[in-house]
Design a protein around this motif. Structure first.
Motif, PDB file in Angstrom:
ATOM      1  N   ASP A   1      -7.028  11.305  -2.865  1.00 34.81           N
ATOM      2  CA  ASP A   1      -7.888  10.731  -3.903  1.00 34.81           C
ATOM      3  C   ASP A   1      -7.052  10.381  -5.124  1.00 34.81           C
ATOM      4  OD1 ASP A   1      -9.778  10.096  -5.811  1.00 34.81           O
ATOM      5  OD2 ASP A   1     -11.045  11.830  -5.387  1.00 34.81           O
ATOM      6  N   LEU A   2      -6.912   9.076  -5.389  1.00 41.94           N
ATOM      7  CA  LEU A   2      -6.109   8.591  -6.509  1.00 41.94           C
ATOM      8  C   LEU A   2      -6.968   8.072  -7.654  1.00 41.94           C
ATOM      9  CD1 LEU A   2      -3.445   6.548  -4.501  1.00 41.94           C
ATOM     10  CD2 LEU A   2      -3.363   8.953  -5.192  1.00 41.94           C
TER      11      LEU A   2
ATOM     12  N   LEU B   1       0.693   4.171 -11.341  1.00 44.27           N
ATOM     13  CA  LEU B   1       1.268   4.250  -9.997  1.00 44.27           C
ATOM     14  C   LEU B   1       2.459   3.308  -9.953  1.00 44.27           C
ATOM     15  CD1 LEU B   1       1.250   5.266  -7.088  1.00 44.27           C
ATOM     16  CD2 LEU B   1      -0.228   3.335  -6.523  1.00 44.27           C
ATOM     17  N   ALA B   2       3.647   3.901  -9.953  1.00 46.88           N
ATOM     18  CA  ALA B   2       4.873   3.112  -9.889  1.00 46.88           C
ATOM     19  C   ALA B   2       5.335   3.017  -8.436  1.00 46.88           C
ATOM     20  CB  ALA B   2       5.956   3.754 -10.760  1.00 46.88           C
ATOM     21  N   VAL B   3       6.353   2.239  -8.206  1.00 48.68           N
ATOM     22  CA  VAL B   3       6.834   1.993  -6.846  1.00 48.68           C
ATOM     23  C   VAL B   3       7.230   3.283  -6.142  1.00 48.68           C
ATOM     24  CG1 VAL B   3       8.618   0.846  -5.484  1.00 48.68           C
ATOM     25  CG2 VAL B   3       7.496  -0.381  -7.342  1.00 48.68           C
ATOM     26  N   ALA B   4       7.889   4.200  -6.834  1.00 48.62           N
ATOM     27  CA  ALA B   4       8.305   5.464  -6.195  1.00 48.62           C
ATOM     28  C   ALA B   4       7.094   6.241  -5.689  1.00 48.62           C
ATOM     29  CB  ALA B   4       9.093   6.323  -7.183  1.00 48.62           C
ATOM     30  N   GLY B   5       6.035   6.270  -6.460  1.00 49.12           N
ATOM     31  CA  GLY B   5       4.816   6.952  -6.041  1.00 49.12           C
ATOM     32  C   GLY B   5       4.140   6.249  -4.888  1.00 49.12           C
ATOM     33  N   ALA B   6       4.112   4.931  -4.947  1.00 50.48           N
ATOM     34  CA  ALA B   6       3.488   4.157  -3.873  1.00 50.48           C
ATOM     35  C   ALA B   6       4.256   4.332  -2.565  1.00 50.48           C
ATOM     36  CB  ALA B   6       3.423   2.679  -4.257  1.00 50.48           C
ATOM     37  N   ARG B   7       5.558   4.306  -2.629  1.00 50.21           N
ATOM     38  CA  ARG B   7       6.364   4.518  -1.415  1.00 50.21           C
ATOM     39  C   ARG B   7       6.089   5.890  -0.807  1.00 50.21           C
ATOM     40  NH1 ARG B   7      10.996   1.063  -0.448  1.00 50.21           N
ATOM     41  NH2 ARG B   7      11.138  -0.455  -2.112  1.00 50.21           N
ATOM     42  N   LEU B   8       6.012   6.902  -1.655  1.00 51.36           N
ATOM     43  CA  LEU B   8       5.705   8.246  -1.177  1.00 51.36           C
ATOM     44  C   LEU B   8       4.365   8.260  -0.448  1.00 51.36           C
ATOM     45  CD1 LEU B   8       5.818  11.360  -1.032  1.00 51.36           C
ATOM     46  CD2 LEU B   8       4.849  11.369  -3.350  1.00 51.36           C
TER      47      LEU B   8
ATOM     48  N   VAL C   1      -8.001   6.881  -1.312  1.00 46.59           N
ATOM     49  CA  VAL C   1      -9.072   6.357  -2.150  1.00 46.59           C
ATOM     50  C   VAL C   1      -8.479   5.983  -3.498  1.00 46.59           C
ATOM     51  CG1 VAL C   1     -11.318   6.839  -3.180  1.00 46.59           C
ATOM     52  CG2 VAL C   1     -10.710   7.886  -0.998  1.00 46.59           C
ATOM     53  N   THR C   2      -8.584   4.702  -3.872  1.00 46.54           N
ATOM     54  CA  THR C   2      -7.976   4.265  -5.124  1.00 46.54           C
ATOM     55  C   THR C   2      -8.966   4.025  -6.241  1.00 46.54           C
ATOM     56  OG1 THR C   2      -8.024   1.950  -4.477  1.00 46.54           O
ATOM     57  CG2 THR C   2      -6.017   3.193  -3.990  1.00 46.54           C
TER      58      THR C   2
ATOM     59  N   MET D   1      -4.513  -2.197 -10.262  1.00 47.39           N
ATOM     60  CA  MET D   1      -3.046  -2.184 -10.172  1.00 47.39           C
ATOM     61  C   MET D   1      -2.596  -1.273  -9.038  1.00 47.39           C
ATOM     62  SD  MET D   1      -0.278  -3.474 -11.165  1.00 47.39           S
ATOM     63  CE  MET D   1      -0.613  -4.271 -12.707  1.00 47.39           C
ATOM     64  N   ALA D   2      -3.195  -0.092  -8.929  1.00 47.28           N
ATOM     65  CA  ALA D   2      -2.830   0.827  -7.849  1.00 47.28           C
ATOM     66  C   ALA D   2      -3.104   0.195  -6.496  1.00 47.28           C
ATOM     67  CB  ALA D   2      -3.601   2.144  -7.983  1.00 47.28           C
ATOM     68  N   ARG D   3      -4.255  -0.444  -6.350  1.00 47.97           N
ATOM     69  CA  ARG D   3      -4.592  -1.122  -5.084  1.00 47.97           C
ATOM     70  C   ARG D   3      -3.570  -2.186  -4.763  1.00 47.97           C
ATOM     71  NH1 ARG D   3     -10.684  -1.583  -6.382  1.00 47.97           N
ATOM     72  NH2 ARG D   3      -9.985  -3.410  -7.465  1.00 47.97           N
ATOM     73  N   ALA D   4      -3.213  -2.995  -5.753  1.00 48.46           N
ATOM     74  CA  ALA D   4      -2.284  -4.098  -5.529  1.00 48.46           C
ATOM     75  C   ALA D   4      -0.904  -3.581  -5.116  1.00 48.46           C
ATOM     76  CB  ALA D   4      -2.177  -4.965  -6.784  1.00 48.46           C
ATOM     77  N   VAL D   5      -0.405  -2.549  -5.804  1.00 46.32           N
ATOM     78  CA  VAL D   5       0.913  -1.999  -5.483  1.00 46.32           C
ATOM     79  C   VAL D   5       0.921  -1.439  -4.072  1.00 46.32           C
ATOM     80  CG1 VAL D   5       2.549  -0.152  -6.046  1.00 46.32           C
ATOM     81  CG2 VAL D   5       1.592  -1.555  -7.864  1.00 46.32           C
ATOM     82  N   LEU D   6      -0.093  -0.628  -3.732  1.00 44.45           N
ATOM     83  CA  LEU D   6      -0.147  -0.031  -2.400  1.00 44.45           C
ATOM     84  C   LEU D   6      -0.277  -1.092  -1.312  1.00 44.45           C
ATOM     85  CD1 LEU D   6      -2.373   3.071  -3.082  1.00 44.45           C
ATOM     86  CD2 LEU D   6       0.002   3.079  -2.344  1.00 44.45           C
ATOM     87  N   GLN D   7      -1.112  -2.081  -1.540  1.00 46.47           N
ATOM     88  CA  GLN D   7      -1.321  -3.122  -0.545  1.00 46.47           C
ATOM     89  C   GLN D   7      -0.047  -3.918  -0.303  1.00 46.47           C
ATOM     90  OE1 GLN D   7      -4.419  -3.577   1.155  1.00 46.47           O
ATOM     91  NE2 GLN D   7      -2.902  -4.502   2.472  1.00 46.47           N
TER      92      GLN D   7
END
Length: 128
Positions: A64-65, A71-78, A93-94, A99-105
């Motif tokens: 649950d985010l 949410l930076a790239v390092a977090g998204a990669r993790l 769950v974003t 922004m978090a959705r876009a980075v993760l996607q």
């Protein structure tokens, strides 16, 4: 010049907090709040990988985010690496954070063209 620079102090470091909860119906929820970036990802990774190691085959993981501010790239990669390695159904769950959705996607599409390790894993679920 920022106020902290004018006073000669550093701005506070970003913080990510995480809480793990288990329900009787086999849902394990990892809630991450604050900032998940290069400075906080290692601590979150320790918690996340420990949760993955302790999952029972009949459980489901929800990450649950909705309380995440950054949410930076390092977090998204993790998050992407962990969800793809997850041995049980996994949902991230974003919430309304576009922004978090876009980075993760973007990262999910470009880094992982193969299926997650568990067929019923879903990468992104958007709930307010």
């Amino acid at each position: 010049m920022s106020r902290s620079q004018a006073r000669g102090t550093s701005p506070p470091a970003p913080v990510a907090s995480s809480v793990v909860a288990r329900t009787a119906d086999g849902v394990v929820t990892l809630t991450v709040c604050g900032a998940l970036d290069a400075s906080t990802a290692p601590g979150c990774a320790r918690v996340l990988w420990q949760v993955l190691a302790e999952l029972d085959p009949h459980e489901e993981l929800v990450v649950d985010l909705r309380g995440l501010d950054v949410l930076a790239v390092a977090g998204a990669r993790l998050l992407i690496e962990a969800t793809h390695a997850c041995p049980v159904p996994c949902t991230v769950v974003t919430g309304p954070n576009r922004m978090a959705r876009a980075v993760l996607q973007r990262l999910s599409d470009s880094l992982y063209r193969s299926k997650p390790s568990h067929e019923s894993s879903r990468m992104l679920i958007f709930r307010p």
